[in-house]
Design a protein around this motif. Structure first.
Motif, PDB file in Angstrom:
ATOM      1  N   LYS A 153       0.836  -1.215   0.000  1.00 39.30           N
ATOM      2  CA  LYS A 153       0.000   0.000   0.000  1.00 39.30           C
ATOM      3  C   LYS A 153       0.869   1.262   0.000  1.00 39.30           C
ATOM      4  O   LYS A 153       0.531   2.254  -0.652  1.00 39.30           O
ATOM      5  CB  LYS A 153      -0.923   0.001   1.220  1.00 39.30           C
ATOM      6  CG  LYS A 153      -1.979  -1.092   1.224  1.00 39.30           C
ATOM      7  CD  LYS A 153      -3.003  -0.880   0.133  1.00 39.30           C
ATOM      8  CE  LYS A 153      -4.192  -1.830   0.259  1.00 39.30           C
ATOM      9  NZ  LYS A 153      -3.827  -3.258   0.133  1.00 39.30           N
ATOM     10  N   LEU A 154       1.986   1.245   0.718  1.00 41.18           N
ATOM     11  CA  LEU A 154       2.868   2.410   0.753  1.00 41.18           C
ATOM     12  C   LEU A 154       3.475   2.676  -0.627  1.00 41.18           C
ATOM     13  O   LEU A 154       3.672   3.837  -1.011  1.00 41.18           O
ATOM     14  CB  LEU A 154       3.987   2.203   1.779  1.00 41.18           C
ATOM     15  CG  LEU A 154       3.567   2.177   3.253  1.00 41.18           C
ATOM     16  CD1 LEU A 154       4.776   1.899   4.139  1.00 41.18           C
ATOM     17  CD2 LEU A 154       2.905   3.495   3.657  1.00 41.18           C
ATOM     18  N   SER A 155       3.759   1.625  -1.372  1.00 43.43           N
ATOM     19  CA  SER A 155       4.336   1.821  -2.707  1.00 43.43           C
ATOM     20  C   SER A 155       3.322   2.388  -3.689  1.00 43.43           C
ATOM     21  O   SER A 155       3.691   2.832  -4.782  1.00 43.43           O
ATOM     22  CB  SER A 155       4.895   0.492  -3.250  1.00 43.43           C
ATOM     23  OG  SER A 155       3.859  -0.378  -3.649  1.00 43.43           O
ATOM     24  N   ASP A 156       2.045   2.379  -3.304  1.00 42.82           N
ATOM     25  CA  ASP A 156       0.989   2.934  -4.161  1.00 42.82           C
ATOM     26  C   ASP A 156       0.769   4.426  -3.930  1.00 42.82           C
ATOM     27  O   ASP A 156      -0.031   5.049  -4.639  1.00 42.82           O
ATOM     28  CB  ASP A 156      -0.337   2.209  -3.910  1.00 42.82           C
ATOM     29  CG  ASP A 156      -0.357   0.812  -4.515  1.00 42.82           C
ATOM     30  OD1 ASP A 156       0.402   0.580  -5.471  1.00 42.82           O
ATOM     31  OD2 ASP A 156      -1.118  -0.042  -4.019  1.00 42.82           O
ATOM     32  N   ILE A 157       1.434   5.017  -2.934  1.00 42.53           N
ATOM     33  CA  ILE A 157       1.245   6.442  -2.645  1.00 42.53           C
ATOM     34  C   ILE A 157       1.783   7.271  -3.807  1.00 42.53           C
ATOM     35  O   ILE A 157       2.866   7.029  -4.323  1.00 42.53           O
ATOM     36  CB  ILE A 157       1.952   6.840  -1.337  1.00 42.53           C
ATOM     37  CG1 ILE A 157       1.293   6.129  -0.142  1.00 42.53           C
ATOM     38  CG2 ILE A 157       1.924   8.364  -1.141  1.00 42.53           C
ATOM     39  CD1 ILE A 157       1.986   6.399   1.181  1.00 42.53           C
ATOM     40  N   ARG A 158       1.013   8.259  -4.211  1.00 41.97           N
ATOM     41  CA  ARG A 158       1.417   9.150  -5.294  1.00 41.97           C
ATOM     42  C   ARG A 158       1.298  10.590  -4.803  1.00 41.97           C
ATOM     43  O   ARG A 158       0.197  11.078  -4.538  1.00 41.97           O
ATOM     44  CB  ARG A 158       0.537   8.952  -6.540  1.00 41.97           C
ATOM     45  CG  ARG A 158       0.564   7.527  -7.109  1.00 41.97           C
ATOM     46  CD  ARG A 158       1.925   7.202  -7.695  1.00 41.97           C
ATOM     47  NE  ARG A 158       1.957   5.872  -8.291  1.00 41.97           N
ATOM     48  CZ  ARG A 158       2.434   4.791  -7.692  1.00 41.97           C
ATOM     49  NH1 ARG A 158       2.897   4.881  -6.445  1.00 41.97           N
ATOM     50  NH2 ARG A 158       2.447   3.626  -8.311  1.00 41.97           N
ATOM     51  N   GLU A 159       2.428  11.251  -4.639  1.00 42.84           N
ATOM     52  CA  GLU A 159       2.456  12.640  -4.185  1.00 42.84           C
ATOM     53  C   GLU A 159       3.276  13.476  -5.150  1.00 42.84           C
ATOM     54  O   GLU A 159       4.190  12.975  -5.808  1.00 42.84           O
ATOM     55  CB  GLU A 159       3.072  12.744  -2.779  1.00 42.84           C
ATOM     56  CG  GLU A 159       2.235  12.124  -1.683  1.00 42.84           C
ATOM     57  CD  GLU A 159       2.847  12.372  -0.311  1.00 42.84           C
ATOM     58  OE1 GLU A 159       2.108  12.812   0.580  1.00 42.84           O
ATOM     59  OE2 GLU A 159       4.044  12.124  -0.125  1.00 42.84           O
TER      60      GLU A 159
END
Length: 211
Positions: A153-159
């Motif tokens: 889930k953390l690798s899916d963060i898009r900022e």
């Protein structure tokens, strides 16, 4: 690290690990598939995964799976948190300083059409069970537990901006000084985030580590 033959298929057999999970995910893969030829997309994905996997293995990680445009690895041992983080920061550097110029040189239309090869990395630690799933002659090991789920889930963060590495508080607490500080300054920012339906403190970094 257990192999496929170490875990029985048709049983309740599983191996418990205290491990660090790392997921490295290629950003912009939807645009890549939509706007470029399959041959071009394939070259970008292969170059990215090959680079990430090489760095992971150099730092003691074991590659456990590839899923489209991302790779998952497991780190064990006394320095597993710092090793995983060092690999993540080096992946960021390599994507910008090695993979991007190489791809732009060979595939100039990538730069012209606005695609930048980048990867986002998520890291989480904790206990997980390694089980064998599938059918005879077509089975593999799967990781079951909170740590692999959170890392994914953390690798899916898009900022926006330069944040490419995200870790849990448990990982941050066990980092060595060299993977936590740069010239005496903390490389990590704490923030509260919803991760897979769970509110937690995570740490993000915009730093990189040269290879």
């Amino acid at each position: 690290m257990p192999g496929t033959d170490d875990v029985k298929l048709y049983s309740n057999d599983a191996v418990k690990l205290d491990a660090v999970y790392l997921y490295a995910d290629l950003l912009g893969s939807t645009k890549l598939a939509r706007d470029f030829r399959p041959e071009t997309a394939g070259k970008v994905i292969r170059a990215s995964l090959r680079t990430a996997s090489t760095i992971i293995k150099r730092h003691g990680g074991e590659i456990r799976s590839y899923d489209g445009d991302r790779v998952m690895a497991i780190f064990i041992g006394g320095s597993k948190n710092s090793n995983a983080v060092k690999a993540a920061l080096k992946i960021k550097y390599a994507m910008k300083e090695i993979v991007r110029p190489s791809l732009y040189s060979k595939l100039p239309h990538l730069e012209r059409d606005g695609f930048e090869p980048r990867m986002c990395v998520g890291i989480a630690s904790g206990e997980a069970f390694i089980a064998r799933a599938g059918v005879r002659d077509s089975s593999d090991l799967v990781s079951i537990g909170r740590a692999p789920n959170v890392a994914a889930k953390l690798s899916d963060i898009r900022e926006t901006g330069n944040y490419r590495t995200y870790i849990t508080a448990d990982v941050y607490k066990k980092l060595s000084e060299e993977t936590k500080l740069s010239k005496g300054k903390d490389m990590w920012e704490a923030r509260s985030a919803d991760v897979g339906g769970e509110r937690m403190t995570i740490y993000r970094s915009s730093y990189w580590w040269s290879v």
